[in-house]
Every structure is written in C-alpha cells, then in structure tokens.
Design a protein around this motif. Structure first.
Motif, PDB file in Angstrom:
ATOM      1  N   ASP A 175       6.437  -2.907  -0.853  1.00  0.00           N
ATOM      2  CA  ASP A 175       6.394  -1.996   0.287  1.00  0.00           C
ATOM      3  C   ASP A 175       5.128  -1.156   0.178  1.00  0.00           C
ATOM      4  OD1 ASP A 175       7.142  -0.697   2.586  1.00  0.00           O
ATOM      5  OD2 ASP A 175       8.799   0.435   1.691  1.00  0.00           O
ATOM      6  N   VAL A 176       4.628  -0.673   1.308  1.00  0.00           N
ATOM      7  CA  VAL A 176       3.427   0.156   1.314  1.00  0.00           C
ATOM      8  C   VAL A 176       3.671   1.418   2.127  1.00  0.00           C
ATOM      9  CG1 VAL A 176       1.923  -1.859   1.076  1.00  0.00           C
ATOM     10  CG2 VAL A 176       2.405  -0.952   3.353  1.00  0.00           C
ATOM     11  N   GLY A 177       3.034   2.503   1.702  1.00  0.00           N
ATOM     12  CA  GLY A 177       3.161   3.773   2.412  1.00  0.00           C
ATOM     13  C   GLY A 177       2.091   3.927   3.473  1.00  0.00           C
ATOM     14  N   SER A 178       2.171   5.019   4.190  1.00  0.00           N
ATOM     15  CA  SER A 178       1.203   5.279   5.251  1.00  0.00           C
ATOM     16  C   SER A 178      -0.199   5.407   4.665  1.00  0.00           C
ATOM     17  CB  SER A 178       1.582   6.560   5.999  1.00  0.00           C
ATOM     18  OG  SER A 178       1.554   7.676   5.127  1.00  0.00           O
ATOM     19  N   GLY A 179      -1.165   4.918   5.402  1.00  0.00           N
ATOM     20  CA  GLY A 179      -2.551   5.004   4.971  1.00  0.00           C
ATOM     21  C   GLY A 179      -2.989   3.895   4.040  1.00  0.00           C
ATOM     22  N   VAL A 180      -2.073   3.056   3.582  1.00  0.00           N
ATOM     23  CA  VAL A 180      -2.433   1.937   2.696  1.00  0.00           C
ATOM     24  C   VAL A 180      -2.961   0.789   3.552  1.00  0.00           C
ATOM     25  CG1 VAL A 180      -1.580   0.191   1.089  1.00  0.00           C
ATOM     26  CG2 VAL A 180      -0.778   2.572   0.912  1.00  0.00           C
ATOM     27  N   ASN A 181      -4.186   0.373   3.280  1.00  0.00           N
ATOM     28  CA  ASN A 181      -4.770  -0.702   4.084  1.00  0.00           C
ATOM     29  C   ASN A 181      -5.273  -1.892   3.276  1.00  0.00           C
ATOM     30  OD1 ASN A 181      -7.253   0.311   3.010  1.00  0.00           O
ATOM     31  ND2 ASN A 181      -7.431   1.741   4.732  1.00  0.00           N
ATOM     32  N   ARG A 182      -5.222  -1.798   1.945  1.00  0.00           N
ATOM     33  CA  ARG A 182      -5.700  -2.923   1.134  1.00  0.00           C
ATOM     34  C   ARG A 182      -4.611  -3.934   0.812  1.00  0.00           C
ATOM     35  NH1 ARG A 182      -7.599  -2.554  -3.976  1.00  0.00           N
ATOM     36  NH2 ARG A 182      -6.857  -0.453  -4.460  1.00  0.00           N
ATOM     37  N   PHE A 183      -3.345  -3.569   1.016  1.00  0.00           N
ATOM     38  CA  PHE A 183      -2.259  -4.423   0.548  1.00  0.00           C
ATOM     39  C   PHE A 183      -1.193  -4.633   1.608  1.00  0.00           C
ATOM     40  CE2 PHE A 183      -3.964  -2.228  -3.218  1.00  0.00           C
ATOM     41  CZ  PHE A 183      -4.394  -3.333  -3.926  1.00  0.00           C
ATOM     42  N   LYS A 184      -0.491  -5.741   1.460  1.00  0.00           N
ATOM     43  CA  LYS A 184       0.648  -6.034   2.316  1.00  0.00           C
ATOM     44  C   LYS A 184       1.718  -6.711   1.469  1.00  0.00           C
ATOM     45  CE  LYS A 184      -1.392 -10.425   3.858  1.00  0.00           C
ATOM     46  NZ  LYS A 184      -1.867 -11.204   5.026  1.00  0.00           N
ATOM     47  N   LYS A 185       2.925  -6.718   1.948  1.00  0.00           N
ATOM     48  CA  LYS A 185       4.069  -7.269   1.220  1.00  0.00           C
ATOM     49  C   LYS A 185       3.779  -8.702   0.784  1.00  0.00           C
ATOM     50  CE  LYS A 185       9.071  -8.144   1.755  1.00  0.00           C
ATOM     51  NZ  LYS A 185       9.560  -7.348   0.624  1.00  0.00           N
ATOM     52  N   GLY A 186       4.098  -8.994  -0.475  1.00  0.00           N
ATOM     53  CA  GLY A 186       3.970 -10.339  -1.000  1.00  0.00           C
ATOM     54  C   GLY A 186       2.715 -10.615  -1.798  1.00  0.00           C
ATOM     55  N   GLN A 187       1.736  -9.724  -1.756  1.00  0.00           N
ATOM     56  CA  GLN A 187       0.514  -9.949  -2.517  1.00  0.00           C
ATOM     57  C   GLN A 187       0.778  -9.836  -4.019  1.00  0.00           C
ATOM     58  OE1 GLN A 187      -2.067  -7.180  -0.008  1.00  0.00           O
ATOM     59  NE2 GLN A 187      -3.614  -8.601  -0.792  1.00  0.00           N
ATOM     60  N   ARG A 188       0.075 -10.660  -4.793  1.00  0.00           N
ATOM     61  CA  ARG A 188       0.163 -10.636  -6.262  1.00  0.00           C
ATOM     62  C   ARG A 188      -0.797  -9.587  -6.791  1.00  0.00           C
ATOM     63  NH1 ARG A 188      -1.709 -14.561  -8.926  1.00  0.00           N
ATOM     64  NH2 ARG A 188      -0.039 -14.994 -10.446  1.00  0.00           N
ATOM     65  N   VAL A 189      -0.287  -8.642  -7.586  1.00  0.00           N
ATOM     66  CA  VAL A 189      -1.116  -7.519  -8.016  1.00  0.00           C
ATOM     67  C   VAL A 189      -0.807  -7.117  -9.453  1.00  0.00           C
ATOM     68  CG1 VAL A 189      -1.322  -6.568  -5.682  1.00  0.00           C
ATOM     69  CG2 VAL A 189       0.550  -5.802  -7.168  1.00  0.00           C
ATOM     70  N   ILE A 190      -1.740  -6.378 -10.032  1.00  0.00           N
ATOM     71  CA  ILE A 190      -1.480  -5.585 -11.233  1.00  0.00           C
ATOM     72  C   ILE A 190      -1.590  -4.124 -10.843  1.00  0.00           C
ATOM     73  CG2 ILE A 190      -2.128  -7.256 -12.993  1.00  0.00           C
ATOM     74  CD1 ILE A 190      -4.916  -5.923 -13.066  1.00  0.00           C
ATOM     75  N   ALA A 191      -0.908  -3.254 -11.578  1.00  0.00           N
ATOM     76  CA  ALA A 191      -0.889  -1.837 -11.217  1.00  0.00           C
ATOM     77  C   ALA A 191      -0.808  -0.971 -12.464  1.00  0.00           C
ATOM     78  CB  ALA A 191       0.308  -1.538 -10.307  1.00  0.00           C
ATOM     79  N   HIS A 192      -1.533   0.130 -12.422  1.00  0.00           N
ATOM     80  CA  HIS A 192      -1.446   1.165 -13.444  1.00  0.00           C
ATOM     81  C   HIS A 192      -0.449   2.210 -12.953  1.00  0.00           C
ATOM     82  CE1 HIS A 192      -3.713   4.549 -15.827  1.00  0.00           C
ATOM     83  NE2 HIS A 192      -2.437   4.444 -16.164  1.00  0.00           N
ATOM     84  N   CYS A 193       0.672   2.327 -13.645  1.00  0.00           N
ATOM     85  CA  CYS A 193       1.706   3.304 -13.283  1.00  0.00           C
ATOM     86  C   CYS A 193       1.453   4.605 -14.045  1.00  0.00           C
ATOM     87  CB  CYS A 193       3.092   2.741 -13.605  1.00  0.00           C
ATOM     88  SG  CYS A 193       3.486   1.239 -12.674  1.00  0.00           S
TER      89      CYS A 193
END
Length: 342
Positions: free
Chosen positions: A72-90
């Motif tokens: 899921d993505v919040g408002s203002g997020v434009n680089r990603f959409k549901k289903g993309q494969r990613v890594i993330a720093h939490c």
C-alpha cells in the motif's frame, strides 16, 4: 488468520521474542507498507534485546532490513505502486513506533528509504543491503563527515583521492567500498586473508590483513604521499580506533574520519564521528537519501554496478525463527549476513 503478526519484545532484555498479532499499518503521507518476504539481522538487534537499552517504548518490534512487495502507498508517494519488488530500511528505532519495525509481516516505512529491485536479485540476496547502505551513505556523503561526491551508476569520474575503509568485509564495509568506488575514489581496506578476494571483487584496490602485526606500518607506508581523503571505520571497536590513531600519528596527517560508533578514546587527530544511518532522511531537502535510494541504487542494482553483498546466510523461515537468527548473528559471522524468510 490475522492480517499481521510480529516478533514482539515486550519488556527490557526479554528473551525470546513473543510472536503474536499486530495491527496492519496504514501508510501516512510519504510512506509505504511492505508485504515482507525476507528480513536481515543486524548486531544492533541482539544488542538491544540483550542489554535492554535504546528503547523508550514496550512492547516493540525490532528489525531494520526488509524485502518484499509494495502492499500500500500513502498520499504523495509517486515512485511505487502495489506489487513492486523492493527493499526497505525500516526506522522504528528513530520513531519509537513498532509499526516501523521490520520483524513483522507488514512493516511501514518512508518512501525515501525504499528501492525497487530487479528480477535478477532474490529477496534473500537484496535484503542484506538497506541498513548497510544507509549507514555507509551517511558517513561517506554528509558534509560534516567525509563529504564525498555522490556515486554514479554509469560513467564514474575518477579522482586521485584515496579512502581507507577499516572492515571491508562487514556489511557496512561492503557497501562503503562500492559506494566510494562509484564516487571515483581509490579504496584501501582491511580484511582477513580469507576475505581478501571478496573485498577486491567489490572494487577495493589494496587489501591489508588487519590481524598482521605490521598492518599500521604497511598502510602508513602505502598512504604516504598519496591524496588521502579520509577514513571510514566500519568496525568501530577499540582495536580499529587504536590502529587508525597510530596511522595518523605515523603520517602526521589530519583527515576526516567517520565511524559507525563513537570513539571511546579519541586523540587529537582521530575523532570518529557518530554515523547515524537515519540522518540521511533528516538532511535538509533529503539530498543524500533522494540520490542514493531514489536515483543511484535502482540504476546500479539493475545494471550490476552495485552488488548485493555480503551473501545471505538463511537460517530460518517464519517469525518464530527470528530469535534463532539473532542468536546466530550474536555468535559471529564473517562476510555474510544472517537472513530469515517470512
């Protein structure tokens, strides 16, 4: 079946983690929710659990490295959409919000700390990177640390500068070597003989055995007369502090030093600074985070200019095995990173 579960620490020094339900987070502005497939274990995780320090809130969810699909993505997020494969720093340790911890099925994090990964990388391979990349980037590129030019995924512009990275086979060291080389610097590093070829494969020009009784003299001899840009201490323990101080004394040189921990015994010339990985998202205009996570990494991972190293060491599957992962990491690993799949 619950929508979300997490490995909780409910009180200081609690062992083992407790596995139970967690609220499925909703992304705020500029945030994304990840459907977790793999997590990596870092030394800070077991240190927090064992020592009962650094946390102001319990219960809490630890973990900083996540890999999976955008949920899921919040408002203002434009680089990603549901289903993309990613890594993330939490970055739960910064916010003290358990929703931002990686050790759960659905963590939430800032868009600025997320990068899409190519199909050529498995989640297990890619998840070794997030915290290491952020930590290395903070020390290398912040103006008050080493202040290197930003890395390029193509057409790297070489300089005559030399950087010493102490601990090149560590996860932070492996990222720091590659980033510094992509910034056009020549990298000297330390590693064991067993890891010599590993760090050279990352781009290190010269490798010194940190166990050698003459390592200080050997490094000082080679550095003398070169355009010495500074030191990145990826180990940050008493032996590395002492060795770097001795090198500076032998060279009678003053250069910037960045370290993943503060120096307990600073000298006039060696004052390693506290490299906070999260500082790249607290910079004015977020220049470092935007460049590294938004521009450099996606391109460099796709074209092979940046390797997902060290190699993953998968020790379990499921939240219930995260405690085992911390135990394995605490015992020590070399040139690999402990991974748990979910």
């Amino acid at each position: 079946m619950t929508e979300n579960e997490a490995a909780w620490i409910t009180e200081p020094a609690e062992y083992p983690f407790k596995i139970h339900n967690a609220a499925k987070p909703k992304p705020g502005p500029g945030e994304v929710v990840i459907k977790n497939v793999a997590v990596a274990i870092n030394p800070v995780d077991w240190k927090i659990q064992s020592l009962g320090r650094y946390l102001n809130q319990y219960p809490f969810v630890l973990g900083q490295d996540a890999a999976g699909f955008i949920e899921d993505v919040g408002s203002g997020v434009n680089r990603f959409k549901k289903g993309q494969r990613v890594i993330a720093h939490c970055y739960g340790l910064l916010t003290q919000d358990p929703a931002h911890g990686a050790f759960q099925l659905y963590p939430v994090t800032a868009e600025s700390l997320v990068t899409e990964i190519p199909e050529s990388l498995t989640f297990e391979q890619a998840v070794v990177l997030p915290l290491a990349v952020s930590t290395a980037s903070a020390g290398l590129y912040r103006k008050d640390y080493l202040n290197l030019p930003f890395p390029e995924a193509d057409d790297v512009k070489s300089t005559d500068k030399v950087l010493l990275i102490w601990g090149g086979a560590s996860s932070v060291g492996a990222s720091a070597i590659q980033l510094a080389v992509a910034s056009g610097l020549t990298v000297f590093t330390t590693a064991s003989e067993a890891n010599r070829e590993f760090v050279k494969s990352l781009g290190a020009h010269a490798v010194f055995d940190y166990r050698s009784s003459t390592v200080v003299e050997d490094i000082s001899h080679v550095l003398r007369g070169l355009n010495f840009a500074g030191v990145y201490d990826a180990i940050a323990e008493e032996p590395s502090f002492a060795a770097i101080s001795e090198i500076f004394d032998m060279l009678d040189s003053k250069v910037p030093v960045a370290s993943v921990l503060p120096c307990d015994r600073p000298t006039e010339r060696c004052i390693p600074q506290y490299v906070i990985a999260y500082s790249i998202i607290q910079e004015p205009h977020n220049d470092i985070g935007d460049w590294i996570w938004g521009k450099y990494l996606p391109r460099a991972l796709a074209n092979g200019a940046f390797q997902a190293k060290p190699d993953p060491y998968v020790v379990g599957d499921g939240l219930k095995t995260i405690q085992h992962g911390l135990d394995v990491q605490k015992k020590g690993v070399s040139a690999k990173k402990v991974i748990v799949t979910l």
